[in-house]
Design an enzyme around this catalytic site. Structure first.
Site, PDB file in Angstrom:
ATOM      1  CB  SER A 221      48.611  14.875  -6.821  1.00  0.00           C
ATOM      2  OG  SER A 221      49.862  14.234  -6.870  1.00  0.00           O
TER       3      SER A 221
ATOM      4  CB  ILE B 152      57.241  17.518 -13.172  1.00  0.00           C
ATOM      5  CG1 ILE B 152      56.544  18.880 -13.084  1.00  0.00           C
ATOM      6  CG2 ILE B 152      58.264  17.343 -12.049  1.00  0.00           C
ATOM      7  CD1 ILE B 152      57.423  20.088 -13.128  1.00  0.00           C
ATOM      8  N   GLY B 153      57.548  14.931 -14.995  1.00  0.00           N
ATOM      9  CA  GLY B 153      57.976  13.543 -15.099  1.00  0.00           C
ATOM     10  C   GLY B 153      58.054  12.849 -13.752  1.00  0.00           C
ATOM     11  CG  LEU B 154      54.847  11.504 -12.204  1.00  0.00           C
ATOM     12  CD1 LEU B 154      54.303  10.264 -12.884  1.00  0.00           C
ATOM     13  CD2 LEU B 154      53.954  11.896 -11.046  1.00  0.00           C
TER      14      LEU B 154
ATOM     15  CG  ASN C 137      48.955  11.213  -7.086  1.00  0.00           C
ATOM     16  OD1 ASN C 137      49.861  10.805  -7.801  1.00  0.00           O
ATOM     17  ND2 ASN C 137      47.800  11.626  -7.567  1.00  0.00           N
TER      18      ASN C 137
ATOM     19  CB  CYS D 249      51.043  11.147 -15.152  1.00  0.00           C
ATOM     20  SG  CYS D 249      52.360  12.343 -15.464  1.00  0.00           S
TER      21      CYS D 249
END
Ligand SMILES: Cc1cc2nc3c(=O)[nH]c(=O)nc-3n(C[C@H](O)[C@H](O)[C@H](O)COP(=O)(O)OP(=O)(O)OC[C@H]3O[C@@H](n4cnc5c(N)ncnc54)[C@H](O)[C@@H]3O)c2cc1C
Ligand SMILES: Cc1cc2nc3c(=O)[nH]c(=O)nc-3n(C[C@H](O)[C@H](O)[C@H](O)COP(=O)(O)O)c2cc1C
Lengths: 261, 308
Positions: free
Chosen positions: B21, B71-73, B101, B133
C-alpha cells in the site's frame, strides 16, 4: 515505460554543470519541451531512487540532459563514460505548449532551468527572449545556444558581476514595460521561490504563463504522492496538493496556489 | 511451472505477490507497465472517510539502502475512491484482485470507511486495516502500539463488514507475536507486516530535518532483516496466514519471507526503482520452485530449518 540509454558523451559544460548525451531513440521520438526522464544511475548500489532530469535536447536518436552536480547521484552520473548505460523512464510529465500565432516566447530561468526550457527555443517558430537569473556568473548556462536559436538573452546576477544586479524578476518587469500590447507567452523554470515570484508578477499583470516546478521526486509517475505542490482547488481550503511528476511539472501560473498556509 | 496459488483463509490469490500500500498508487499509474491482473493482488493507497491533503514537502528523503517518507496519507476519500473513474471503477475493469487499505483518525472513522466499502463491496477482495502509519499525528500508529486499542479497533471494523480483514502491524512493538494474536482474536482473518520503521535524517549543512514532518517511515532494503524476523515471529504465534513485506526487491528476497512463514508477500519501495519488480518477483519465485523441484509455493511456506 523504461528504456536503456547508452552514453555517447558526458562532459563538463561549465563549472558544476555537465552535459550528457545518450542514445535513446524511443524517448527522443516522443520528447517535447518540458518533459523529463527518470534515470537510474548505475554504480550506486546503496541508492534506491531514480533521479529526474529535464530533456534539454532530443534530435534523432540522441537525447541530451544538462545537469548540475549537487550530490551523490549527479556526482556518480558525471563519472560515467561513453559506452556505459543507464535505465530511463520517460518521457514523463506534462510538457510546455509551444507559442502559437504571434505569441512571443519569454523564457524566465534560473540554474538548470535554462536547460529544461531549451527545447522551446529550438522548436518555437517565433523567436523571443531568455531572461536568466543566477547567483553568480558560474550559473549562467547555454546562453550562446539560445542566441544561436535567435533568442535575445538578458542576464541578472545577484552579485551584479554580469548583467543587471538583482533578481530575474527585475528583468521581467523591464520586458513587460518595453512590450506593452504585445502577445508575450511566458515560460518559467528554476528555484521554487523564483517561480512563485514570477507567477505572482504575471498574474498581477493579468497574463498567464507556464511554470515547471520541481520537488523531491520518488516514483516519477504519480503513484507515491511525494513531489507535490499546492494548486488552486474549489474545495473549502482553496488548494490541494498536485503531483509534479504527473500533473506537472509544467503548471499554468494561474493554477498555482500562492497563499501562505 | 510450479503452482503459485496461495490460500489466505477466506480468499485465495493466483500468486503470492501483491503491491505494498502506498507504493503503487491506485494501480492506474502502473497499468501501462504490465496488466494488473498478473499480480496476486493490488493493494491500494490508504483510503479514509474524507479527502486528505497530506503533509508538507519535502515528503521523502533517500538514505543508505532505503528511504524515509512522510506522505501523510494524501488521498481522495472513500466516496471518490469508489466512484471516480481513476480508482475503483478502473480497477474493476482491469480485472485486478483488489485489496483496499483503510485508515482513520479514530475508531469511528475506520468503521465508517469499512461501512462504505461494505455497501459497495463488489470487486473488493479484502480490506487491510492500517494501524501502523508512523506519519500522522492521530490514529494510525497510536493503534499500532497498543494491543488493547488495536483489538477494539479490529472488532469494530469486523462488526461493520463481512469483507475479509487483514490487519497491518507496526514494527515498533516489542512482542509482535502477542500483538498478532490480539488482532486475530478480535476478528482479523490475516495479518500483514511490516509497515515502515519510524526514522529520522538530518541535513548537516543546514541542520534541518530532511523531511518536513521531521520524522518519517523507513522502507526499502535497509529494513528487510527486521521484517524477516518479525514475519517469522508473527507466523509462529498465529494460525492465520501472514503477508510479509519490507525491503523485498527480487525473487530471492520474496522466497526468504515465504520460508520465514509468509503465505504471500508485497513489493513496495522496490517498485520506485524498477516498476517491473513485482512481475520479476512472480517469475523468479516460479523459477526457484522449479529449480528446487517444489510443486507448489504453499509447500515452501514456513519451512525455515532452525535445528541446531
Ligand atoms: C522534473 C524535474 C526535472 C529536473 N531537471 C533537472 C535538470 O534538467 N538538470 C538538473 O541539474 N537537475 C534537474 N532536476 C533536479 C535533480 O533531479 C536533482 O538535482 C538530483 O536528483 C539530485 O541528485 P543527487 O543524488 O546528486 O543529490 P542528492 O544527494 O539526492 O541531494 C543533494 C541535494 O540536491 C537536492 N535535491 C535532490 N533532489 C532534488 C530535486 N528533485 N529537486 C531539487 N533539489 C533536489 C537535495 O535536497 C540536496 O540538497 C530536476 C528535478 C525535477 C523534479
Ligand atoms: C511512499 C510510501 C507510502 C506508503 N503509504 C502507505 C499507506 O498508505 N498505507 C500503508 O499501510 N502503508 C504504506 N506504506 C508502507 C508500505 O506499504 C510497506 O509496508 C513498507 O514500505 C515496507 O515495504 P517496502 O520496504 O517494500 O517498501 C507506504 C510506504 C511508502 C514508501
Amino acid at each position: 515505460m523504461s528504456h536503456t540509454g547508452e552514453i555517447l558523451s558526458n562532459e563538463v559544460l561549465k563549472d558544476k554543470y555537465c552535459r550528457a548525451v545518450f542514445r535513446a531513440p524511443e524517448i527522443c521520438e516522443k520528447a517535447e519541451p518540458g518533459h523529463f526522464v527518470h534515470v537510474m544511475i548505475p554504480s550506486m548500489r546503496d541508492r534506491i531512487l531514480r533521479r529526474p532530469f529535464s530533456i534539454c535536447h532530443a534530435g534523432g536518436s540522441q537525447l541530451t540532459i544538462v545537469y548540475k552536480v549537487v550530490g551523490r547521484g549527479t556526482e556518480e552520473l558525471s563519472r560515467l563514460k561513453p559506452g556505459e548505460k543507464c535505465d530511463f523512464m520517460g518521457p514523463l510529465g506534462v510538457p510546455f505548449s509551444l507559442p502559437v500565432e504571434d505569441e512571443i516566447p519569454v523564457i524566465v530561468a534560473g540554474g538548470y532551468g535554462a536547460a529544461a526550457t531549451y527545447m522551446i527555443s529550438e522548436r518555437s517558430k517565433n523567436k523571443g527572449y531568455l531572461l536568466l537569473g543566477a547567483r553568480t556568473e558560474k550559473d549562467l548556462i547555454l546562453t550562446d545556444n539560445y542566441k544561436n536559436n535567435g533568442f535575445e538573452v538578458r542576464v541578472a546576477t545577484e552579485d551584479g558581476a554580469v548583467g543587471t544586479k538583482g533578481l530575474v524578476t527585475v528583468l521581467v518587469k523591464e520586458l513587460l514595460e518595453e512590450n506593452k500590447g504585445k502577445n508575450l507567452k511566458f515560460y518559467g523554470c528554476g528555484p521554487h521561490g523564483m517561480l512563485l515570484a514570477l507567477g505572482e508578477l504575471l498574474i498581477t499583470n493579468e497574463i498567464d504563463g507556464e511554470l515547471s516546478m520541481d520537488q523531491m521526486m520518488c516514483c516519477g509517475i504519480g503513484a507515491c504522492f511525494a513531489c507535490v505542490v499546492k494548486v488552486k482547488d474549489n474545495n473549502p481550503d482553496g488548494w490541494r496538493y498536485a503531483r509534479t511528476c504527473k500533473e506537472g511539472p509544467v503548471f499554468k501560473a494561474s493554477d498555482v496556489y500562492y497563499g501562505r498556509t | 511451472m510450479a503452482d503459485l496459488r496461495v490460500d489466505l483463509g477466506k480468499f485465495s490469490l493466483k500468486n503470492p505477490v501483491m503491491t505494498a500500500s502506498g507504493t503503487f498508487g491506485y494501480g492506474f499509474e502502473y497499468a501501462e507497465f504490465f496488466p494488473l491482473d498478473r499480480l496476486g493482488a493490488v493493494v491500494v493507497k490508504g483510503i479514509t472517510v474524507r479527502p486528505v491533503h497530506g503533509n508538507p514537502t519535502p515528503r521523502v528523503a533517500e538514505v543508505s539502502s532505503g528511504m524515509l517518507n512522510a506522505i501523510g496519507l494524501q488521498g481522495p476519500g472513500v466516496d471518490k475512491f469508489l466512484h471516480d473513474d481513476h480508482y475503483m471503477p478502473f480497477l474493476k475493469k482491469s480485472g485486478a484482485t483488489v485489496i483496499v487499505n483503510i485508515w482513520g483518525k479514530s475508531v469511528d472513522e475506520y468503521r465508517e470507511v469499512a461501512e462504505k466499502l461494505e455497501a459497495e463491496k463488489d470487486g473488493i477482495t479484502a480490506l487491510e486495516i492500517n494501524i501502523s502509519c508512523p506519519n500522522v499525528k492521530e490514529g494510525g500508529i497510536s493503534f499500532g502500539t497498543n494491543a488493547a486499542k488495536a483489538s477494539e479497533l479490529v472488532a469494530q471494523v469486523r462488526a461493520a463488514t463481512s469483507i475479509p480483514l487483514i490487519t497491518k502491524l507496526s514494527p515498533t512493538v516489542s512482542n509482535i507475536g502477542e500483538f498478532a494474536k490480539a488482532v486475530v482474536d478480535a476478528g482479523s482473518d490475516v495479518i500483514s507486516l511490516i509497515n515502515t520503521i519510524p526514522s529520522m535524517a538530518i541535513d548537516i549543512e543546514t541542520r534541518r530535518p530532511k523531511i518536513a514532518n521531521v520524522t518519517g517511515g523507513l522502507s526499502g532494503p535497509a529494513i528487510k532483516p527486521v521484517a524477516v524476523r518479525m514475519v517469522y515471529e508473527a507466523a509462529k504465534a498465529v494460525k492465520v496466514p501472514v503477508i510479509g513485506m519490507g525491503g523485498i526487491c527480487n525473487a530471492d528476497d520474496a522466497v526468504e519471507f515465504i520460508i520465514a512463514g509468509a503465505s504471500a508477500i508485497a513489493v513496495g519501495t522496490a517498485i520506485f526503482t524498477n516498476p517491473m519488480a513485482p512481475i520479476e518477483v512472480i517469475d523468479g519465485i516460479n523459477s526457484y520452485l522449479d529449480r528446487k523441484k517444489i510443486a507448489s509455493v504453499k509447500e515452501l511456506c514456513g519451512t525455515v530449518d532452525i535445528r541446531k
